[in-house]
Motif scaffolding. Structure first.
Motif, PDB file in Angstrom:
ATOM      1  N   ARG A 190     -10.928   7.087  -7.237  1.00 50.20           N
ATOM      2  CA  ARG A 190     -10.179   6.802  -6.020  1.00 50.20           C
ATOM      3  C   ARG A 190     -11.108   6.095  -5.034  1.00 50.20           C
ATOM      4  O   ARG A 190     -12.331   6.164  -5.166  1.00 50.20           O
ATOM      5  CB  ARG A 190      -9.609   8.069  -5.393  1.00 50.20           C
ATOM      6  CG  ARG A 190     -10.642   9.000  -4.765  1.00 50.20           C
ATOM      7  CD  ARG A 190      -9.951  10.136  -4.013  1.00 50.20           C
ATOM      8  NE  ARG A 190     -10.895  10.938  -3.255  1.00 50.20           N
ATOM      9  CZ  ARG A 190     -11.516  12.018  -3.724  1.00 50.20           C
ATOM     10  NH1 ARG A 190     -11.256  12.434  -4.958  1.00 50.20           N
ATOM     11  NH2 ARG A 190     -12.377  12.674  -2.976  1.00 50.20           N
ATOM     12  N   ARG A 210      -8.837   5.175   1.654  1.00 47.08           N
ATOM     13  CA  ARG A 210      -7.519   4.632   1.996  1.00 47.08           C
ATOM     14  C   ARG A 210      -7.157   4.908   3.449  1.00 47.08           C
ATOM     15  O   ARG A 210      -5.991   4.915   3.810  1.00 47.08           O
ATOM     16  CB  ARG A 210      -6.460   5.250   1.075  1.00 47.08           C
ATOM     17  CG  ARG A 210      -6.642   4.879  -0.377  1.00 47.08           C
ATOM     18  CD  ARG A 210      -5.862   5.761  -1.324  1.00 47.08           C
ATOM     19  NE  ARG A 210      -4.443   5.731  -1.106  1.00 47.08           N
ATOM     20  CZ  ARG A 210      -3.567   6.416  -1.843  1.00 47.08           C
ATOM     21  NH1 ARG A 210      -4.005   7.178  -2.845  1.00 47.08           N
ATOM     22  NH2 ARG A 210      -2.272   6.350  -1.596  1.00 47.08           N
ATOM     23  N   TYR A 258      -5.458   0.854   6.766  1.00 46.51           N
ATOM     24  CA  TYR A 258      -4.814   0.533   5.494  1.00 46.51           C
ATOM     25  C   TYR A 258      -3.354   0.990   5.429  1.00 46.51           C
ATOM     26  O   TYR A 258      -2.502   0.245   4.920  1.00 46.51           O
ATOM     27  CB  TYR A 258      -5.590   1.110   4.310  1.00 46.51           C
ATOM     28  CG  TYR A 258      -4.796   1.029   3.037  1.00 46.51           C
ATOM     29  CD1 TYR A 258      -4.530  -0.210   2.448  1.00 46.51           C
ATOM     30  CD2 TYR A 258      -4.253   2.163   2.440  1.00 46.51           C
ATOM     31  CE1 TYR A 258      -3.761  -0.304   1.293  1.00 46.51           C
ATOM     32  CE2 TYR A 258      -3.490   2.080   1.295  1.00 46.51           C
ATOM     33  CZ  TYR A 258      -3.245   0.851   0.722  1.00 46.51           C
ATOM     34  OH  TYR A 258      -2.476   0.764  -0.399  1.00 46.51           O
ATOM     35  N   ARG A 260      -0.523  -1.531   4.256  1.00 46.81           N
ATOM     36  CA  ARG A 260       0.320  -1.241   3.095  1.00 46.81           C
ATOM     37  C   ARG A 260       1.800  -1.356   3.460  1.00 46.81           C
ATOM     38  O   ARG A 260       2.590  -1.952   2.725  1.00 46.81           O
ATOM     39  CB  ARG A 260       0.023   0.168   2.575  1.00 46.81           C
ATOM     40  CG  ARG A 260       1.105   0.671   1.633  1.00 46.81           C
ATOM     41  CD  ARG A 260       0.862   2.049   1.101  1.00 46.81           C
ATOM     42  NE  ARG A 260       2.117   2.668   0.703  1.00 46.81           N
ATOM     43  CZ  ARG A 260       2.231   3.630  -0.199  1.00 46.81           C
ATOM     44  NH1 ARG A 260       1.163   4.081  -0.814  1.00 46.81           N
ATOM     45  NH2 ARG A 260       3.399   4.155  -0.481  1.00 46.81           N
ATOM     46  N   HIS A 265      -4.020  -1.398  -6.285  1.00 47.91           N
ATOM     47  CA  HIS A 265      -5.458  -1.569  -6.043  1.00 47.91           C
ATOM     48  C   HIS A 265      -6.059  -0.340  -5.368  1.00 47.91           C
ATOM     49  O   HIS A 265      -7.230  -0.020  -5.597  1.00 47.91           O
ATOM     50  CB  HIS A 265      -5.700  -2.792  -5.162  1.00 47.91           C
ATOM     51  CG  HIS A 265      -5.722  -4.086  -5.912  1.00 47.91           C
ATOM     52  ND1 HIS A 265      -6.489  -4.284  -7.040  1.00 47.91           N
ATOM     53  CD2 HIS A 265      -5.083  -5.262  -5.690  1.00 47.91           C
ATOM     54  CE1 HIS A 265      -6.314  -5.518  -7.485  1.00 47.91           C
ATOM     55  NE2 HIS A 265      -5.459  -6.129  -6.693  1.00 47.91           N
ATOM     56  N   HIS A 266      -5.277   0.319  -4.524  1.00 46.87           N
ATOM     57  CA  HIS A 266      -5.812   1.446  -3.755  1.00 46.87           C
ATOM     58  C   HIS A 266      -5.472   2.801  -4.375  1.00 46.87           C
ATOM     59  O   HIS A 266      -6.272   3.734  -4.266  1.00 46.87           O
ATOM     60  CB  HIS A 266      -5.270   1.406  -2.319  1.00 46.87           C
ATOM     61  CG  HIS A 266      -5.821   0.295  -1.498  1.00 46.87           C
ATOM     62  ND1 HIS A 266      -5.367  -1.008  -1.603  1.00 46.87           N
ATOM     63  CD2 HIS A 266      -6.804   0.273  -0.558  1.00 46.87           C
ATOM     64  CE1 HIS A 266      -6.042  -1.771  -0.758  1.00 46.87           C
ATOM     65  NE2 HIS A 266      -6.916  -1.030  -0.120  1.00 46.87           N
ATOM     66  N   SER A 267      -4.303   2.911  -5.005  1.00 44.79           N
ATOM     67  CA  SER A 267      -3.864   4.207  -5.529  1.00 44.79           C
ATOM     68  C   SER A 267      -4.134   4.365  -7.014  1.00 44.79           C
ATOM     69  O   SER A 267      -4.402   5.470  -7.485  1.00 44.79           O
ATOM     70  CB  SER A 267      -2.361   4.383  -5.280  1.00 44.79           C
ATOM     71  OG  SER A 267      -2.052   4.216  -3.924  1.00 44.79           O
TER      72      SER A 267
END
Length: 591
Positions: free
Chosen positions: A329, A332, A336, A340, A378-380
């Protein structure tokens, strides 16, 4: 069913929703009249009639605003309700034999509760019911353009889901996240086909190939051009415009009256919105008259509610990962969640609305990129629950587009495609404690300067392009309070005649048209799983033999590193080579 009859049916359903709203508001008004002690009526019948009247008038607030083409934003809509209910209560007070109230707390609470419930129920009833929106959208576009000529020739919508791989798509369909696409496959109207990207597995290379027919000389999302001493970045609007100019033959995918929506390149489309390569080309913004309609009354509050909910969902998902210590991970936090929501709600909803307008206007072909899944993945993580939820919402967008074609003047075919996939894993720095730039720096002498081109600007670039188009095409013609505030906010954030936000300002100043050539001896770039290393003191590409003379340990140490699969180099003796920790592959000879 012809267009006029279909619109009448939708208008009938709209009136039925008003009836439901009237009944709900009547019950609510009656309940408040009973429980608030400071309000009293001469008889039960008068109280009932008052509740019926208040409920009826409140039920028609939204339809009246829509008819007047006033966008019922949360501020405007709530204000209208409060003013109207205050006036009604004051008017009723003129007949003391019918109604009496004492003090200010009770009547004030009555006005506030009636108005807030009016706003809430109106929007909840419309949040997943697009019948009224469809009818209003069609009426507005026909009013602006006149009746569009009917045609039997099908149009095509190319709908790109950024960053979605075939295996993830199959999993999403099997697990119920994309029922619309699964239904198309089961009905036989569509086929699912996988394809392999080239080494540059990223948006600009794939989209240039699809839209322009060539991705020549796009080695990565970011690269360095020695002849100009220039760092090229695909989501830099000046660079994307230069790339399209190089590759365009005037015969792109969208040449014939096509429309580009939220893409890096326009595909030679005469119409373009939120497209990086044409952000400075105002001649292509020919659909600006549709913006007030497409952003209009039925969806303003809906988008705000979805925007807020997406921020909450992101905060919950990030907390869940931290609490369960899910790895890999990345961080985030910060802004962000806001970025998002821009990609997964604002851009996704507007893309859908603009495409609906394109269909009703009879546009022969349009290409739109939906970037929400790529941003979240990309983040999760590419298969994490919140990434799959984005696909579920996107599938609902595709279903709406399928429904709207009944109102379009021509049939439409849908091509759903992706530009590249992703692989999930920890970042290089997380796994090995240093970045690629730092690893290269360790292998060379201190006299050489190493520069890294990173990607902090990526999410902000989408926000900036959106605000730039909004400022140019929509806001100037509007004197609404919200428009004035956006205009005031954005005018203070202009660089090179574009709105720039966050780190994107520093990025554009550094890599814009007036940027200075790099002074570093070595430039390191990362693009997904691909790393590029440029030696800028030499105008030509260094061979393996030259690199071994200038930097004796660089190739050996990099190829032996656990985190590097192979190096691609050019040898004077053997031609192109792939060098890994276990040996070499001679590409020209195939052994």
């Amino acid at each position: 069913m012809n267009l006029k009859l279909d619109l009448k049916m939708r208008h009938l359903r709209w009136n039925l929703r008003v009836l439901w709203m009237w009944l709900l508001m009547t019950l609510w008004c009656g309940f408040l009249m009973l429980v608030l002690p400071s309000l009293s009526f001469d008889s039960f019948l008068i109280g009932l009639l008052a509740a019926l009247l208040l409920g009826y008038l409140n039920a028609w607030v939204r339809p009246v605003l829509v008819t007047l083409s006033i966008s019922p934003t949360l501020l405007v809509f709530g204000s209208v309700c409060i003013v109207m209910n205050t006036g009604l209560l004051l008017a009723a007070a003129q007949f003391p034999d019918w109604m009496q109230f004492s003090g200010f707390v009770g009547p004030g609470l009555f006005i506030l509760l009636v108005s807030s419930v009016n706003v809430t129920f109106s929007d909840l009833l419309a949040i997943d019911d697009d019948d009224s929106y469809y009818a209003h959208l069609v009426y507005q576009i026909i009013h602006l353009t006149g009746q569009v000529e009917q045609s039997d020739e099908p149009g095509i919508l190319f709908l790109e889901v950024d960053g979605l791989s075939e295996p993830v798509l199959r999993q999403a369909m099997e697990n119920g996240f994309m029922p619309t696409l699964k239904g198309w496959l089961e009905k036989g109207t569509h086929q699912l086909m996988g394809w392999e990207c080239d080494l540059s597995s990223q948006t600009s290379a794939s989209q240039a190939g699809i839209l322009l027919g060539s991705n020549f000389d796009i080695p990565a999302f970011r690269w360095f051009e020695k002849d100009q001493g220039k760092r090229m970045v695909s989501n830099n609007p000046f660079d994307s415009a230069a790339i399209e100019q190089r590759l365009s033959t005037g015969k792109g995918l969208l040449t014939h009256d096509g429309a580009s929506r939220s893409n890096l390149f326009s595909g030679d489309a005469p119409q373009a919105i939120f497209t990086f390569s044409t952000i400075s080309d105002l001649s292509r913004h020919t659909t600006k008259d549709f913006y007030p309609t497409l952003m209009g009354p039925y969806n303003s509050i809906r988008i705000l509610l979805l925007f807020a909910w997406d921020i909450i969902s992101e905060l919950r998902a990030a907390r869940f990962q931290r609490k369960r210590d899910i790895r890999p991970r990345i961080h985030r936090g910060g802004v962000y969640p806001l970025l998002r929501a821009v990609t997964t709600v604002l851009m996704q909803e507007l893309n859908g609305l603009i495409l609906m307008g394109d269909m009703i206007a009879g546009v022969p072909c349009a290409y739109a990129t939906f970037i929400g899944y790529d941003e979240v993945a990309h983040h999760s993580g590419i298969e994490r629950p919140d990434a799959l939820e984005v696909l579920k919402k996107l599938d609902a967008q595709f279903e709406r587009l399928q429904e709207i074609q009944r109102l379009a003047p021509r049939p439409y075919k849908f091509v759903i495609l992706s530009d590249h996939g992703q692989s999930q894993g920890a970042t290089f720095k997380q796994r090995y404690g240093l970045s690629l730039e730092e690893l290269v720096r360790k292998q060379i002498s201190i006299e050489h300067e190493v520069e890294l081109i990173h990607s902090e600007e990526a999410g902000w670039s989408n926000v900036s392009i959106f605000l730039t188009d909004l400022l140019r095409d929509v806001i100037p013609g509007s004197e609404q309070f919200l428009a004035r505030q956006i205009r005031r906010f954005t005018e203070q954030r202009m660089v090179f005649d574009q709105v720039v936000m966050g780190p994107y300002r520093e990025f554009l100043q550094k890599f814009g048209p007036s940027s200075e050539p790099s002074k570093a001896d070595i430039v390191v770039l990362a693009s997904g799983n691909l790393g590029l290393i440029y030696f800028t003191r030499w105008t030509h590409r260094l061979t393996l033999e030259q690199m071994n003379r200038e930097f004796p340990d660089l190739i050996a140490n990099l190829s032996a590193h656990e985190g590097i699969g192979f190096l691609l180099v050019q040898s004077e003796e053997h031609g192109p080579l792939a060098i890994g920790g276990q040996g070499r592959h001679y590409l020209a000879k195939g052994h």
